[in-house]
Write an enzyme that holds these catalytic residues in place. Structure first.
Site, mmCIF file in Angstrom:
data_model
loop_
_atom_site.group_PDB
_atom_site.id
_atom_site.type_symbol
_atom_site.label_atom_id
_atom_site.label_comp_id
_atom_site.label_asym_id
_atom_site.label_seq_id
_atom_site.Cartn_x
_atom_site.Cartn_y
_atom_site.Cartn_z
ATOM 1 N N ASP A 86 69.137 65.818 -71.204
ATOM 2 C CA ASP A 86 68.111 66.257 -71.217
ATOM 3 C C ASP A 86 68.356 66.601 -69.070
ATOM 4 O O ASP A 86 66.525 66.519 -68.529
ATOM 5 C CB ASP A 86 66.925 64.912 -70.915
ATOM 6 C CG ASP A 86 65.714 65.648 -71.426
ATOM 7 O OD1 ASP A 86 65.382 66.976 -71.072
ATOM 8 O OD2 ASP A 86 64.512 65.114 -70.960
ATOM 9 N N SER A 119 57.872 66.192 -65.904
ATOM 10 C CA SER A 119 59.112 65.485 -66.435
ATOM 11 C C SER A 119 59.444 66.205 -65.439
ATOM 12 O O SER A 119 59.671 67.856 -65.075
ATOM 13 C CB SER A 119 59.152 66.505 -67.964
ATOM 14 O OG SER A 119 58.999 65.947 -69.368
ATOM 15 N N HIS A 169 64.505 69.186 -71.596
ATOM 16 C CA HIS A 169 62.983 69.811 -72.333
ATOM 17 C C HIS A 169 62.091 70.473 -71.855
ATOM 18 O O HIS A 169 60.782 71.491 -72.319
ATOM 19 C CB HIS A 169 62.761 68.966 -72.982
ATOM 20 C CG HIS A 169 61.405 67.352 -71.959
ATOM 21 N ND1 HIS A 169 62.119 66.679 -71.424
ATOM 22 C CD2 HIS A 169 60.629 67.460 -71.709
ATOM 23 C CE1 HIS A 169 61.740 66.164 -70.631
ATOM 24 N NE2 HIS A 169 60.227 66.663 -70.679
#
Length: 443
Positions: free
Chosen positions: A220, A299, A187
């Site tokens: 992801d 992230s 992402h």
């Protein structure tokens, strides 16, 4: 006035702190006696160090050796991580699904083809596996956060992504081999998948342009590469040997603040987590949960044990319901992709540019509670060959309970294509068990 003669007086002066003045001298019961007339021992104990326990009974023989004070807590922790803990079996915990993206709680549709087969069944897992996560052993034994940070910070980078549609994103990543490959979240780089640019900033503030090697929306994860990158690669640990309560360190660029280090513990394992926006590709993760502060921008950064080995990829945070987008932050519930899964996916992406995940060839109703209710079965799929039908409710995978569709998907994705799993299901009020050999999907 003449002073008394030497030795005069009825009795000698008592020693300070003594109770002689309160004891009877005629052999009778002492006024301090309790508990069936046994006299209490004299209170002559003196603590050697602050916090030493008061002995319950004074031995007649007192050895000269005095036990040392307890070791420093961090030293105990450091010793605890020098040996490999026993392997912990994977258990799918019965827990409410935490539907997450970074800073946003995502919704879900009524039904989705979460385990359907695609037409491409090329065995990606049989491709050559490049060595990743095999960097130099940090040899950290002090157990201090500062030692872990000093060893890992040179391997962590900040990512700045600009999409072709003028969208942008920031995140983190870390170097996994000597060829300049960097592991991060899908992402973080997804907006540049169809055009755009990816810039990385190293810990010593050097910038470079990275190319997208491959990405896996299912897990992801993504890999980018920078040619000639001057940064050390990390050493991978084993997430299956992580234990609840162990100390961990999270490193990344939260809110654009590069080189940020936070610490905490592993607060849970095998937590079913879904990331993704409604209408977009979703990821299903059996995550490590941590209370180390993780915020938007973390992230893709590493979650590290106290030996300086990466055990997870920081990916998502929980948010309080009702919080608005852009206003969310750490509430002590962060989630990381276990490095055991991330390593397999990274090897596939580097070797072929794509990755696979296991499926049973069926769809499940995402709104049903109390199990995973089958809503469709693909012809000639593993589910069809095992005899599953529409309306069957799957309640366990390898004896691990399943209470929702999301838990089933996460449980399946902890395995690899080609493995066999046992499914417990209910049909018409009766339970039955079938064995399903997992097929694969590319994504």
């Amino acid at each position: 006035m003449t002073p008394p003669a030497l030795g005069a007086g009825s009795r000698p002066l008592t020693t300070p702190g003594s109770d002689a003045a309160y004891r009877q001298t005629n052999g009778g019961r002492s006024t301090t006696q309790r508990s069936f007339g046994r006299p209490e021992p004299e209170q002559s104990f003196r603590p050697v160090y602050q916090g030493q326990a008061w002995p319950t009974e004074q031995p007649q023989y007192r050895p000269a050796y005095v036990p040392p004070p307890p070791m420093d807590w961090h030293a105990q922790q450091a010793r605890a991580y020098t040996s490999e803990p026993k392997t912990v079996n994977k258990v799918v915990m019965i827990a409410a699904l935490v539907a997450l993206v970074i800073g946003v709680i995502a919704g879900a549709g009524a039904a989705t083809a979460v385990v359907a087969l695609s037409g491409d069944d090329t065995p990606v897992t049989q491709q050559p596996q490049p060595p990743v996560g095999a960097g130099a052993d940090p040899k950290i034994r002090t157990g201090s956060v500062s030692a872990v940070a000093q060893a890992l910070l040179p391997s962590v980078v900040q990512l700045k992504v600009e999409g072709e549609d003028n969208s942008d994103a920031t995140g983190s990543g870390f170097v996994i081999d000597n060829a300049g490959h960097i592991l991060t979240n899908n992402h973080v780089v997804a907006s540049a998948a169809r055009g755009g640019s990816i810039q990385i900033v190293t810990n010593d503030n050097k910038t470079a342009t990275a190319r997208l090697v491959g990405r896996s929306p299912a897990y992801d994860l993504a890999v980018v590469q920078v040619a000639g990158l001057q940064a050390p690669s990390v050493k991978f640990g084993r997430s299956d040997q992580a234990v609840v309560g162990q100390d961990v360190v999270a490193i990344g660029s939260p809110l654009g603040l590069a080189g940020t280090v936070t610490s905490g513990i592993i607060s849970a394992k095998n937590r079913p987590v879904t990331t993704g926006d409604p209408g977009q590709e979703s990821s299903y993760i059996s995550a490590l949960q941590t209370d180390a502060a993780i915020n938007p921008g973390n992230s893709g950064g590493p979650l590290v044990d106290m030996n300086g080995r990466v055990i997870g990829v920081n990916s998502a945070i929980a948010t309080v319901r009702g919080s608005q987008e852009g206003q969310s932050g750490s509430i002590g519930l962060g989630f990381a992709i276990p490095i055991d899964q991330a390593r397999r996916t990274a090897q596939q992406l580097i070797a072929t540019g794509r990755a696979s995940y296991p499926v049973i060839g069926a769809s499940v109703d995402m709104t049903f509670e109390g199990g995973a209710r089958v809503s469709a079965v693909n012809p000639n799929s593993p589910a069809a060959q095992a005899g599953l039908r529409v309306g069957d409710v799957i309640t366990a995978v390898n004896n691990d309970p399943v209470d929702s569709a999301e838990v089933l998907i996460v449980a399946i994705r902890t395995h690899q294509p080609g493995e066999a799993v046992q499914l417990l299901y209910e049909r018409g009020g009766r339970s039955a068990t079938v064995t399903v050999k997992l097929a694969q999907q590319i994504g």
